[in-house]
Design an enzyme around this catalytic site. Structure first.
Site, PDB file in Angstrom:
ATOM      1  N   LYS A 148       0.661  -1.247   0.033  1.00 42.03           N
ATOM      2  CA  LYS A 148      -0.042  -0.037   0.164  1.00 42.03           C
ATOM      3  C   LYS A 148       0.767   1.140  -0.004  1.00 42.03           C
ATOM      4  CE  LYS A 148      -3.132   2.754   2.856  1.00 42.03           C
ATOM      5  NZ  LYS A 148      -3.986   2.802   3.857  1.00 42.03           N
ATOM      6  N   GLU A 203      -9.153  11.897  12.549  1.00 39.99           N
ATOM      7  CA  GLU A 203      -8.189  10.742  12.952  1.00 39.99           C
ATOM      8  C   GLU A 203      -7.266  11.029  14.184  1.00 39.99           C
ATOM      9  OE1 GLU A 203      -5.777   7.414  10.955  1.00 39.99           O
ATOM     10  OE2 GLU A 203      -6.373   9.064   9.678  1.00 39.99           O
TER      11      GLU A 203
END
Length: 401
Positions: A148, A203
């Site tokens: 990723k 977040e």
């Protein structure tokens, strides 16, 4: 059993009053733990070179020296950039004011109108170039060099007049009360005016309160719709998406791995839930732990976790190299962290996303998307476009490509 959390100074202020009292150069942090406004500089935290504990060690020294000098409430506040050699701006403020998270009875805050002027917009890079970068990353993933990588792009918006920083922060904070609203002075040598990192992040990188540690990584996203029925369909699609679930697992597994090295206990959900912001839906895992060593502060924890695969990739060294090769602009403080840590080691650090750097007449906004096997370049462009909306709405700019 966990030991009781240390006693904190009692909140004495109204949260709306602290938001209204913010001025560029101040530090503001708002979360479910309350609102914190810090002013003045008692001392700065040296920028390095770091020891094994990273900036957490330097912060601990600064806090101990401030306490020895008679500071009644020492705390380190500020921001740290994304890259290992990125700038950071950390200091012990002269004065800290707090407000309770309970907003019942709080005085209402006036929502300022957006600036309303014409903005010149520059894409860094253009959307089609960003899509080409996604294709390059997919080639690396197909070759097995990456699992990723998070690729970002930026918008640089220039106004005819200086940007009203406090109004922009207020609009961001009020548009999404559940977000972590923040502002930190990150002025660098050569800046024509004070530079402010501000935003409304969804977040939490990590928090520590007493023995309790919480991290809440987000990965796997889809834009929010104005239509309730469409939103229900999008939430169901996000939950069912093998690509998004795999992307989220890479992030959550890494966070659990790091915390297990620092905590006596770690508890993570079996499956992520879906949480929403004003512009996006995200897969979310709330991971908790119990600290093994009370000398490990919230900033030590944040340093150990940063960068999570939510903003960088897997494996981290290869993802960082790919980001450096593909992204045309340095991220600065975007996808770094901002927050605070006190003399007891408690604190809260959030990921600096849905953020902008504001300097004089310029606003620099970033948005990123996680690229994994199965990613579609056009869909990743659309995801970054949706993530830009948080800041663009606050600025008063219509959606851009």
């Amino acid at each position: 059993m966990s030991s009781p959390a240390p006693v904190r100074p009692s909140p004495e202020h109204d949260p709306g009053d602290l938001l209204a009292a913010y001025l560029p150069g101040s530090f503001l942090h708002r979360s479910a733990r309350g609102t914190l406004l810090a002013d003045g500089v008692h001392c700065t935290v040296p920028s390095g070179p770091d020891g094994p504990g990273g900036p957490g060690d330097a912060a601990a020294v600064a806090l101990a020296e401030a306490a020895a000098a008679g500071h009644p409430d020492p705390m380190v506040v500020g921001a740290i950039g994304f890259a290992p050699d990125a700038p950071r701006s950390l200091h012990v403020p002269a004065l800290v004011r707090r407000a309770s998270p309970d907003t019942a009875g709080a005085r209402p805050v006036r929502v300022p109108e957006p600036p309303g002027q014409d903005w010149a917009v520059r894409h860094v890079p253009a959307p089609e170039v960003y899509a080409d970068g996604v294709r390059t990353a997919l080639g690396m993933i197909g070759e097995g060099r990456l699992e990723k990588v998070v690729l970002a792009r930026a918008l640089e918006l220039t106004s005819p007049t200086p940007v009203p920083v406090r109004d922009l922060l207020t609009r961001l904070a009020l548009a999404d009360p559940a977000a972590y609203a923040f502002a930190a002075d990150v002025t660098a040598p050569g800046d024509p005016a004070p530079r402010t990192l501000l935003g409304a992040s969804p977040e939490l990188l990590v928090s520590r309160e007493g023995d309790t540690v919480v991290a809440n990584p987000l990965a796997g996203s889809i834009p929010r719709s104005a239509d309730p029925a469409e939103n229900r369909a999008r939430i169901a699609a996000l939950r069912a998406s093998a690509k998004d679930q795999a992307e989220h697992a890479l992030v959550a597994d890494r966070v659990v791995e790091v915390l297990r090295g620092l905590c006596a206990e770690v508890d993570a959900p079996v499956e992520p839930e879906v949480i929403g912001t004003a512009t996006m839906w995200h897969l979310s895992s709330r991971i908790t732990g119990r600290i093994a060593d009370r000398s490990v502060s919230a900033l030590h924890l944040a340093h150990a976790l940063h960068p999570t695969p939510a903003v960088c990739g897997v494996p981290v060294p290869a993802a960082r190299a790919a980001i450096g090769a593909i992204e045309p602009a340095d991220r600065g403080y975007y996808s770094g962290m901002t927050g605070w840590v006190d003399a007891d080691g408690d604190g809260e650090w959030v990921v600096a996303i849905r953020s902008a750097e504001v300097c004089d007449r310029t606003v620099r906004v970033f948005a990123g998307a996680g690229i994994v096997a199965g990613s579609d370049p056009d869909a990743e462009v659309a995801e970054t476009r949706a993530k830009f909306r948080t800041l663009l709405r606050a600025i008063g700019v219509e959606a851009v490509a």
